[in-house]
Design an enzyme around this catalytic site. Structure first.
Site, PDB file in Angstrom:
ATOM      1  N   ASP A  86     -11.303   2.477 -30.419  1.00 20.60           N
ATOM      2  CA  ASP A  86     -10.625   1.293 -30.946  1.00 20.60           C
ATOM      3  C   ASP A  86      -9.179   1.358 -30.468  1.00 20.60           C
ATOM      4  OD1 ASP A  86     -10.082  -1.024 -32.582  1.00 20.60           O
ATOM      5  OD2 ASP A  86      -9.183   0.272 -34.085  1.00 20.60           O
ATOM      6  N   SER A  87      -8.446   0.277 -30.668  1.00 22.05           N
ATOM      7  CA  SER A  87      -7.030   0.287 -30.320  1.00 22.05           C
ATOM      8  C   SER A  87      -6.240   1.218 -31.250  1.00 22.05           C
ATOM      9  CB  SER A  87      -6.482  -1.132 -30.431  1.00 22.05           C
ATOM     10  OG  SER A  87      -6.740  -1.632 -31.724  1.00 22.05           O
ATOM     11  N   TYR A 130      -4.359  -4.638 -29.529  1.00 19.71           N
ATOM     12  CA  TYR A 130      -5.083  -5.302 -28.443  1.00 19.71           C
ATOM     13  C   TYR A 130      -5.197  -6.812 -28.727  1.00 19.71           C
ATOM     14  CZ  TYR A 130      -6.949  -0.938 -26.341  1.00 19.71           C
ATOM     15  OH  TYR A 130      -7.111   0.264 -25.714  1.00 19.71           O
ATOM     16  N   GLY A 131      -5.223  -7.140 -29.997  1.00 17.16           N
ATOM     17  CA  GLY A 131      -5.571  -8.510 -30.411  1.00 17.16           C
ATOM     18  C   GLY A 131      -4.611  -9.584 -29.953  1.00 17.16           C
ATOM     19  N   CYS A 180     -14.078  -2.012 -31.746  1.00 15.32           N
ATOM     20  CA  CYS A 180     -12.943  -2.931 -31.779  1.00 15.32           C
ATOM     21  C   CYS A 180     -13.499  -4.285 -31.364  1.00 15.32           C
ATOM     22  CB  CYS A 180     -11.884  -2.459 -30.792  1.00 15.32           C
ATOM     23  SG  CYS A 180     -10.528  -3.616 -30.556  1.00 15.32           S
ATOM     24  N   ASN A 181     -13.308  -5.287 -32.208  1.00 17.57           N
ATOM     25  CA  ASN A 181     -13.839  -6.611 -31.872  1.00 17.57           C
ATOM     26  C   ASN A 181     -13.122  -7.203 -30.670  1.00 17.57           C
ATOM     27  OD1 ASN A 181     -15.695  -7.898 -34.288  1.00 17.57           O
ATOM     28  ND2 ASN A 181     -14.385  -6.233 -34.971  1.00 17.57           N
ATOM     29  N   GLU A 197      -3.023  -1.308 -41.534  1.00 18.68           N
ATOM     30  CA  GLU A 197      -2.482  -0.021 -41.080  1.00 18.68           C
ATOM     31  C   GLU A 197      -1.522   0.563 -42.120  1.00 18.68           C
ATOM     32  OE1 GLU A 197      -1.958   1.135 -37.258  1.00 18.68           O
ATOM     33  OE2 GLU A 197      -3.907   0.292 -36.787  1.00 18.68           O
ATOM     34  N   CYS A 235     -12.820  -7.945 -37.207  1.00 21.74           N
ATOM     35  CA  CYS A 235     -11.810  -6.994 -36.737  1.00 21.74           C
ATOM     36  C   CYS A 235     -12.075  -5.733 -37.540  1.00 21.74           C
ATOM     37  CB  CYS A 235     -10.405  -7.533 -37.021  1.00 21.74           C
ATOM     38  SG  CYS A 235      -9.105  -6.312 -36.707  1.00 21.74           S
ATOM     39  N   THR A 236     -12.150  -4.610 -36.859  1.00 19.81           N
ATOM     40  CA  THR A 236     -12.570  -3.386 -37.564  1.00 19.81           C
ATOM     41  C   THR A 236     -11.490  -2.871 -38.522  1.00 19.81           C
ATOM     42  OG1 THR A 236     -11.934  -2.123 -35.586  1.00 19.81           O
ATOM     43  CG2 THR A 236     -14.256  -2.690 -35.838  1.00 19.81           C
ATOM     44  N   HIS A 237     -10.283  -3.445 -38.460  1.00 21.43           N
ATOM     45  CA  HIS A 237      -9.262  -3.097 -39.456  1.00 21.43           C
ATOM     46  C   HIS A 237      -9.553  -3.762 -40.807  1.00 21.43           C
ATOM     47  CE1 HIS A 237      -6.791  -1.769 -36.053  1.00 21.43           C
ATOM     48  NE2 HIS A 237      -5.912  -1.303 -36.903  1.00 21.43           N
TER      49      HIS A 237
HETATM   50  N1  DGL Z   1      -9.391  -3.238 -34.549  1.00 21.52           N
HETATM   51  C1  DGL Z   1      -9.196  -4.244 -33.565  1.00 21.52           C
HETATM   52  C2  DGL Z   1     -10.344  -5.243 -33.627  1.00 21.52           C
HETATM   53  O1  DGL Z   1     -11.377  -4.954 -34.134  1.00 21.52           O
HETATM   54  C3  DGL Z   1      -7.936  -5.041 -33.686  1.00 21.52           C
HETATM   55  C4  DGL Z   1      -6.643  -4.347 -33.682  1.00 21.52           C
HETATM   56  C5  DGL Z   1      -5.744  -4.781 -32.564  1.00 21.52           C
HETATM   57  O2  DGL Z   1      -5.266  -5.915 -32.521  1.00 21.52           O
HETATM   58  O3  DGL Z   1      -5.541  -3.927 -31.729  1.00 21.52           O
HETATM   59  O4  DGL Z   1     -10.241  -6.339 -33.157  1.00 21.52           O
END
Ligand code: DGL
Length: 262
Positions: A10-11, A42-43, A73-74, A150, A182-184
């Site tokens: 993931d990011s 990443y988003g 990570c989506n 986070e 989003c996995t967060h």
């Molecule tokens: N966890 C990432 C996802 O599932 C998003 C976090 C990011 O923006 O890097 O999309």
């Protein structure tokens, strides 16, 4: 039997919500996790950059001798849709999430929240409509939620208010399922479910991918680990300047290993 680890990336720490489910469901598997904390988020990045970073993460995990890779990570999953790279099984969270959402949605009115990259890619809408053309999907990008997750602010009045503001529009469409795309976001499940109420089912990438992996283990697409041993875990990050270690213990439990900088 195949003791090689399963690679997960993931990011940042969002993918730990996926890892938590996978370790719970497959306790005999070894895992290696990569959080690309140096390049988070990443988003907000372009599809090309997200693809390039994801390929580099994949390359790192391949060098670690993994038997499969999970894109936890989506945002990265929208750009990594292959089911195999160089003979290595590759899992993205889009297809399992879309299937889980349809299975949980009697009215086929599905909400999706995610990063800008995930929402703009339309990957979930395309996948859901491919599986069921009658389904309707209502989307909302929620860029402020990753930092809140986070920070560990689930249930905080500030987080509740921001989630409420983002979700208002999708809730007006009488959705019966909301994909936490989003996995967060499972780290903010308290704040999210407070707004959606119990009539909306929340779909989590971890649960969805675990279901798909369970059937692939059964079918032999991924060989299973040694059932006589408890699986091991290696946690790697590309920058150690964050609260990753503390959050990893909060998410995975006190036995989470020391984080290695790579
Ligand atoms: N966890 C990432 C996802 O599932 C998003 C976090 C990011 O923006 O890097 O999309």
């Amino acid at each position: 039997m195949d003791a090689r680890p399963i690679g997960v990336f993931d990011s940042g720490l969002g993918g730990l919500t996926v890892l938590r489910v996978l370790r719970d469901r497959f306790p005999h598997e070894n895992f290696v996790y990569l959080g690309d904390t140096a390049r988070l988020p990443y988003g907000s990045k372009s599809p090309q950059i997200i693809r390039r970073y994801s390929e580099q993460n994949l390359h790192f995990l391949t060098q670690m001798g993994v038997k499969a890779v999970i894109v936890a990570c989506n945002s990265a999953s929208t750009q990594m849709r292959e089911s195999e790279i160089d003979g290595l099984p590759l899992y993205n969270v889009i297809e399992p999430g879309a299937r889980a959402a349809l299975a949980a949605s009697p009215r086929k009115r599905i909400g999706l929240i995610g990063t800008r990259a995930t929402v703009l890619s339309r990957a979930y809408e395309d996948e859901i409509r491919r599986l069921d053309p009658s389904a309707e999907v209502f989307t909302q990008a929620c860029p402020l939620l990753v930092p809140l997750a986070e920070e560990g602010w689930d249930g905080d009045p500030v987080a509740n208010l921001i989630v409420y503001r983002y979700l208002q529009a999708v809730m007006q469409h009488q959705i019966d399922v909301l994909i936490m795309g989003c996995t967060h976001y499972p780290l903010l499940e308290g704040s999210i479910s407070r707004v959606t109420g119990s009539s909306v089912t929340l779909v989590d990438s971890g649960e969805a991918i675990a279901q798909m992996m369970a059937s692939d283990f059964k079918a032999g697409r991924v060989p299973a680990g040694d059932a006589s041993k408890t699986g091991t875990l290696k946690l790697c990050v590309t920058d150690a300047g964050s609260s990753f270690q503390e959050m990893s213990r909060r998410i995975l439990g006190p036995d989470a290993p020391a984080v290695e900088l790579v």
